[in-house]
Scaffold this active site. Structure first.
Site, mmCIF file in Angstrom:
data_model
loop_
_atom_site.group_PDB
_atom_site.id
_atom_site.type_symbol
_atom_site.label_atom_id
_atom_site.label_comp_id
_atom_site.label_asym_id
_atom_site.label_seq_id
_atom_site.Cartn_x
_atom_site.Cartn_y
_atom_site.Cartn_z
ATOM 1 N N SER A 39 30.578 -30.613 88.431
ATOM 2 C CA SER A 39 31.121 -31.972 88.518
ATOM 3 C C SER A 39 31.639 -32.489 87.180
ATOM 4 O O SER A 39 31.448 -33.643 86.824
ATOM 5 C CB SER A 39 30.070 -32.937 89.099
ATOM 6 O OG SER A 39 29.738 -32.576 90.421
ATOM 7 N N GLY A 68 29.828 -29.896 93.211
ATOM 8 C CA GLY A 68 30.407 -30.551 94.377
ATOM 9 C C GLY A 68 29.587 -31.704 94.911
ATOM 10 O O GLY A 68 29.871 -32.214 95.986
ATOM 11 N N GLY A 109 35.824 -27.423 88.919
ATOM 12 C CA GLY A 109 36.082 -27.237 90.339
ATOM 13 C C GLY A 109 37.075 -28.244 90.880
ATOM 14 O O GLY A 109 38.262 -28.200 90.582
ATOM 15 N N GLU A 151 28.416 -20.319 94.915
ATOM 16 C CA GLU A 151 28.857 -20.254 96.305
ATOM 17 C C GLU A 151 28.881 -18.814 96.806
ATOM 18 O O GLU A 151 28.642 -18.563 97.994
ATOM 19 C CB GLU A 151 30.238 -20.909 96.428
ATOM 20 C CG GLU A 151 30.175 -22.414 96.201
ATOM 21 C CD GLU A 151 31.497 -23.041 95.808
ATOM 22 O OE1 GLU A 151 31.496 -24.264 95.560
ATOM 23 O OE2 GLU A 151 32.522 -22.331 95.732
ATOM 24 N N ASN A 188 38.864 -23.620 88.539
ATOM 25 C CA ASN A 188 38.515 -22.831 89.722
ATOM 26 C C ASN A 188 38.923 -23.611 90.964
ATOM 27 O O ASN A 188 38.266 -24.571 91.354
ATOM 28 C CB ASN A 188 37.006 -22.550 89.729
ATOM 29 C CG ASN A 188 36.578 -21.787 90.977
ATOM 30 O OD1 ASN A 188 37.396 -21.143 91.636
ATOM 31 N ND2 ASN A 188 35.304 -21.871 91.308
ATOM 32 N N TRP A 189 40.007 -23.174 91.602
ATOM 33 C CA TRP A 189 40.534 -23.900 92.758
ATOM 34 C C TRP A 189 39.779 -23.596 94.045
ATOM 35 O O TRP A 189 40.036 -24.219 95.070
ATOM 36 C CB TRP A 189 42.015 -23.559 92.954
ATOM 37 C CG TRP A 189 42.906 -24.204 91.927
ATOM 38 C CD1 TRP A 189 42.533 -25.026 90.904
ATOM 39 C CD2 TRP A 189 44.327 -24.070 91.810
ATOM 40 N NE1 TRP A 189 43.625 -25.422 90.171
ATOM 41 C CE2 TRP A 189 44.739 -24.844 90.700
ATOM 42 C CE3 TRP A 189 45.292 -23.369 92.536
ATOM 43 C CZ2 TRP A 189 46.073 -24.934 90.315
ATOM 44 C CZ3 TRP A 189 46.613 -23.450 92.143
ATOM 45 C CH2 TRP A 189 47.003 -24.232 91.048
ATOM 46 N N LYS A 190 38.884 -22.613 94.016
ATOM 47 C CA LYS A 190 38.137 -22.220 95.213
ATOM 48 C C LYS A 190 39.130 -21.924 96.349
ATOM 49 O O LYS A 190 40.193 -21.370 96.103
ATOM 50 C CB LYS A 190 37.100 -23.286 95.563
ATOM 51 C CG LYS A 190 36.198 -23.622 94.369
ATOM 52 C CD LYS A 190 35.059 -24.534 94.714
ATOM 53 C CE LYS A 190 34.228 -24.819 93.475
ATOM 54 N NZ LYS A 190 33.041 -25.633 93.768
ATOM 55 N N GLU A 233 26.063 -23.274 85.538
ATOM 56 C CA GLU A 233 26.430 -24.232 86.579
ATOM 57 C C GLU A 233 25.183 -24.569 87.399
ATOM 58 O O GLU A 233 24.823 -23.840 88.315
ATOM 59 C CB GLU A 233 27.537 -23.675 87.475
ATOM 60 C CG GLU A 233 27.374 -22.204 87.891
ATOM 61 C CD GLU A 233 28.168 -21.855 89.120
ATOM 62 O OE1 GLU A 233 29.176 -22.517 89.388
ATOM 63 O OE2 GLU A 233 27.741 -20.941 89.842
ATOM 64 N N HIS A 288 29.528 -16.796 91.132
ATOM 65 C CA HIS A 288 29.535 -18.240 91.375
ATOM 66 C C HIS A 288 28.452 -18.578 92.396
ATOM 67 O O HIS A 288 28.152 -17.792 93.292
ATOM 68 C CB HIS A 288 30.912 -18.684 91.877
ATOM 69 C CG HIS A 288 31.101 -20.168 91.887
ATOM 70 N ND1 HIS A 288 30.576 -20.976 92.865
ATOM 71 C CD2 HIS A 288 31.739 -20.983 91.016
ATOM 72 C CE1 HIS A 288 30.897 -22.234 92.609
ATOM 73 N NE2 HIS A 288 31.600 -22.273 91.487
#
Length: 272
Positions: free
Chosen positions: A223, A184, A244, A111, A25-27, A178, A109
């Site tokens: 992480s 992160g 991530g 976020e 997942n490159w965000k 998650e 997600h």
């Protein structure tokens, strides 16, 4: 069985249940150069028993899909609308992702939950929209540190799962656990802590359908790095990872994928 995606005349996607699976997942990071570098470095190491999905920002999906053709690497949307069309500027539907060749989409997600205030019912609706379009949703669930410290882990995960279980197509989903406190932050659940949460999830699903729960792919996200991936992926209820920041470094992603492949081979040998 997971399906290739698209409303009509699609082939089955060759990702088996309980294969090891790495989802990058490159965000909101990445570039066309990273798309090219990643495919060039990974297309020759894909092995049976371990699958790789890359989820770049939406503007790069088409190019990444073109580069990944015939490599065994698959593309994934980072989000999707709950509707299939409409006057909703800035959103895209699961059918649109299917047209681009996407087989998966991440929904829920942490976020999205935090920054866009997405709740369990909306996330479940997005998951069903994916399933209706032939796309496999990767449904994210997890608790905050305060919730974990308060002993609310099972209540929070159960509530999030209940919304998904109320959808008709929940058996076609992949679930990514998650823990919010590990995303992160550099903190990571130990393999034992992650396994305990995954075991709870599988047992909770089994209350509704034991066979489906046994086949459900459960990923760990939080992480995951090259130096802890092998230990995490070796846990019996962890089928891979939602990766991530570590997936933005090609060498790191290669090592994480190799860890998935290694643990897949080890598990296969144990069953012989």
């Amino acid at each position: 069985m997971l399906w290739n995606t698209a409303p009509h005349n699609r082939q089955k996607l060759a990702i088996a249940r309980r294969n090891k699976l790495v989802v990058a997942n490159w965000k909101m990071y990445g570039s066309l150069a990273l798309c090219r570098e990643t495919i060039n470095q990974l297309n020759h190491i894909i092995q049976p028993g371990a699958d790789l999905i890359i989820s770049p920002p939406a503007p790069y999906l088409s190019e990444l899909g073109r580069l990944a053709q015939k490599t065994g690497i698959h593309c994934c949307g980072q989000d999707v609308a709950a509707q299939q069309n409409g006057a909703r500027t800035g959103e895209w539907s699961a059918t649109m992702l299917a047209e681009l060749g996407c087989h998966h989409a991440i929904v829920g997600h942490s976020e999205r939950r935090q920054h866009h205030r997405e709740d369990d019912l909306l996330i479940a609706a997005k998951a069903q929209a994916c399933i209706d379009a032939g796309i496999t949703p990767i449904v994210c669930i997890g608790e905050t540190l305060d919730e974990r410290n308060a002993g609310q882990l099972e209540r929070v995960l159960g509530q999030q799962l209940d919304a998904l279980l109320a959808t008709a197509g929940w058996r076609e989903a992949i679930i990514a656990y998650e823990p919010v406190w590990a995303i992160g932050t550099g903190k990571v659940a130990t393999p034992a802590i992650a396994q305990a949460a995954h075991q709870f999830i599988r047992e909770y699903l089994a209350k509704t359908d034991a066979d489906a729960a046994d086949e459900m792919m459960l990923l760990y996200g939080g992480s995951v790095k090259a130096d802890n991936a092998t230990a995490l992926f070796a846990m019996p209820d962890i089928d891979g990872g939602l990766i991530g920041s570590a997936s933005l470094e090609v060498h790191s992603l290669v090592r994480i994928y190799q860890a998935a492949s290694l643990t897949s081979r080890a598990a296969a040998q144990m069953t012989l």
